[in-house]
Motif scaffolding. Structure first.
Motif, PDB file in Angstrom:
ATOM      1  N   GLN A 157      11.910  24.692  53.965  1.00 17.24           N
ATOM      2  CA  GLN A 157      10.896  24.836  52.929  1.00 17.24           C
ATOM      3  C   GLN A 157      11.096  26.187  52.256  1.00 17.24           C
ATOM      4  O   GLN A 157      11.080  27.239  52.914  1.00 17.24           O
ATOM      5  N   GLN A 192       9.082  19.555  46.627  1.00 23.34           N
ATOM      6  CA  GLN A 192       8.107  19.136  47.626  1.00 23.34           C
ATOM      7  C   GLN A 192       6.971  18.372  46.952  1.00 23.34           C
ATOM      8  O   GLN A 192       6.673  18.595  45.776  1.00 23.34           O
ATOM      9  N   ALA A 237      -4.322  20.880  45.419  1.00 20.52           N
ATOM     10  CA  ALA A 237      -3.449  21.826  46.111  1.00 20.52           C
ATOM     11  C   ALA A 237      -3.360  23.131  45.327  1.00 20.52           C
ATOM     12  O   ALA A 237      -3.302  23.138  44.103  1.00 20.52           O
ATOM     13  N   SER A 251      -3.401  26.426  50.017  1.00 23.03           N
ATOM     14  CA  SER A 251      -3.162  25.231  50.830  1.00 23.03           C
ATOM     15  C   SER A 251      -2.052  25.513  51.841  1.00 23.03           C
ATOM     16  O   SER A 251      -1.170  26.338  51.610  1.00 23.03           O
ATOM     17  N   PHE A 271       1.134  24.051  53.947  1.00 25.37           N
ATOM     18  CA  PHE A 271       2.149  23.018  53.975  1.00 25.37           C
ATOM     19  C   PHE A 271       2.920  23.102  55.286  1.00 25.37           C
ATOM     20  O   PHE A 271       3.170  24.191  55.799  1.00 25.37           O
ATOM     21  N   PHE A 284       6.443  15.709  55.471  1.00 26.15           N
ATOM     22  CA  PHE A 284       5.835  16.876  54.847  1.00 26.15           C
ATOM     23  C   PHE A 284       4.328  16.686  54.867  1.00 26.15           C
ATOM     24  O   PHE A 284       3.817  15.654  54.428  1.00 26.15           O
ATOM     25  N   LEU A 286       0.320  18.300  54.190  1.00 31.38           N
ATOM     26  CA  LEU A 286      -0.491  19.218  53.409  1.00 31.38           C
ATOM     27  C   LEU A 286      -1.913  19.187  53.927  1.00 31.38           C
ATOM     28  O   LEU A 286      -2.488  18.107  54.123  1.00 31.38           O
TER      29      LEU A 286
END
Length: 357
Positions: A237, A258, A264, A268, A270, A281, A283
């Motif tokens: 990431q 992403q 978001a 936020s 991740f 992935f 969130l």
């Protein structure tokens, strides 16, 4: 034809297979399974085991606390401090940087908490661009090879931290070729590797941004960049809302934007990880959890597919009750320097580092 080969010859042939292929060959027929098991060709210590616990990254602790459950396997000590002597602790920077398939990556060492073994990382070469930051990322798949690699992934500093030259600010990010330093446990050395950006689905090379673009991006302040290792490729990431897929075997990398969700923002959280099906992935926005799966059926144009969109607030009631009982449940929080577990978790929000042990 394997049924007509002597067991010794069949064992010699199967013994040349990689651990993952050997595990698959074991399921071909009973005779092959008997040879693999009887000759102990498949090393159990190279295979992923069941989840024995989770290390939590909690601030103000020397080592991460260990969140574990009772199980029938060998006992795992969550007190990482006990693996290092006083002399080691005085000269080593042993802050936790990451994990991969059961190994923990510390700043200056790699260790296996299930066995207590650890190896110090030698000092890396000087960085290519001294103005950049470099984060250590671990790549390890015991089902393929018993060796691990550590990559130094560059990150751009914020505008308030340093002054970059105008020429560097206008250069593309990430560059192609991307030159990285990588450490191999097989050779015990750091080496320089070059990675070229893969072509997109239309055959072109598209720079994602410039250095100046990344420095001014809204998500720049996120300091919890994650990575995962899946089928020989390292997924990192990165800044500017992208995931970099690095393929060490081909010397290439690919940029994947992403997924984003309504609501978001830079606050936020991740999380990049993997499951049995591949790369995921996640969130977290307040009590809302969203999880995407990376569909790589089209290798040059992978796509994120939303798999989960849930409100977690109703599920937190049992957890709050668990805290009020001071951890009286099947999972136990260990090694927090004798501090009250429930009180500590109420004060801080831990970030889980799932480690298969």
């Amino acid at each position: 034809m394997g049924d007509h080969l002597p067991d010794g010859l069949l064992a010699d042939v199967l013994g040349h297979l990689a651990p993952r292929d050997l595990a698959l060959s074991r399921g071909v027929c009973r005779s092959w399974r008997a040879v693999v098991d009887g000759r102990r060709l498949l090393r159990a210590d190279l295979l992923p085991l069941s989840l024995g616990g989770i290390f939590l990254l909690v601030s103000s602790t020397c080592f991460p606390p260990f969140f574990s459950r009772p199980w029938t396997g060998p006992a795992i000590c969550g007190d990482l401090d006990s693996f290092f002597g006083a002399d080691d602790q005085s000269v080593l920077d042993i802050d936790l940087c990451g994990h991969c398939n059961g190994l923990l990556l510390l700043h200056e060492a790699v260790m296996n908490p299930a066995t207590g073994e650890w190896a110090r990382l030698p000092e890396p070469p000087p960085p290519h661009v001294p103005e950049f930051y470099y984060e250590r990322r671990l790549a390890f798949d015991p089902a393929v090879l018993p060796h691990y690699e550590v990559f130094l992934i560059p990150e751009l500093p914020g505008r308030s931290h340093t002054t970059l030259s105008p020429l560097l600010k206008q250069s593309e990010w990430p560059p192609s070729p991307l030159v990285l330093h990588a450490f191999s446990s097989r050779t015990g050395l750091w080496e320089e590797r070059s990675f070229v950006r893969e072509q997109g689905h239309d055959g072109g090379h598209h720079p994602m941004a410039t250095v100046a673009d990344v420095q001014s991006h809204d998500l720049f302040d996120n300091d919890d960049y994650c990575c995962t290792f899946w089928r020989g490729r390292l997924y990192v990431q990165c800044q500017y809302g992208v995931v970099m897929r690095i393929n060490p075997s081909s010397g290439t990398y690919h940029l994947i934007k992403q997924p984003m969700a309504m609501g978001a923002n830079k606050y936020s959280k991740f999380y990049l990880g993997k499951s049995k099906a591949g790369v995921y992935f996640a969130l977290v926005i307040s009590y809302r959890l969203q999880v995407w799966y990376l569909d790589e059926s089209c290798y040059r144009q992978p796509a994120w597919v939303l798999r989960c969109d849930k409100n977690l607030e109703p599920l937190l009631q049992p957890w709050r009750s668990y805290q009020e009982r001071n951890g009286d449940g099947p999972w136990r929080l260990l090694d927090l320097d004798q501090e009250d577990h429930g009180a500590l978790l109420r004060r801080r929000r831990p970030r889980a580092v799932g480690v298969e042990l």
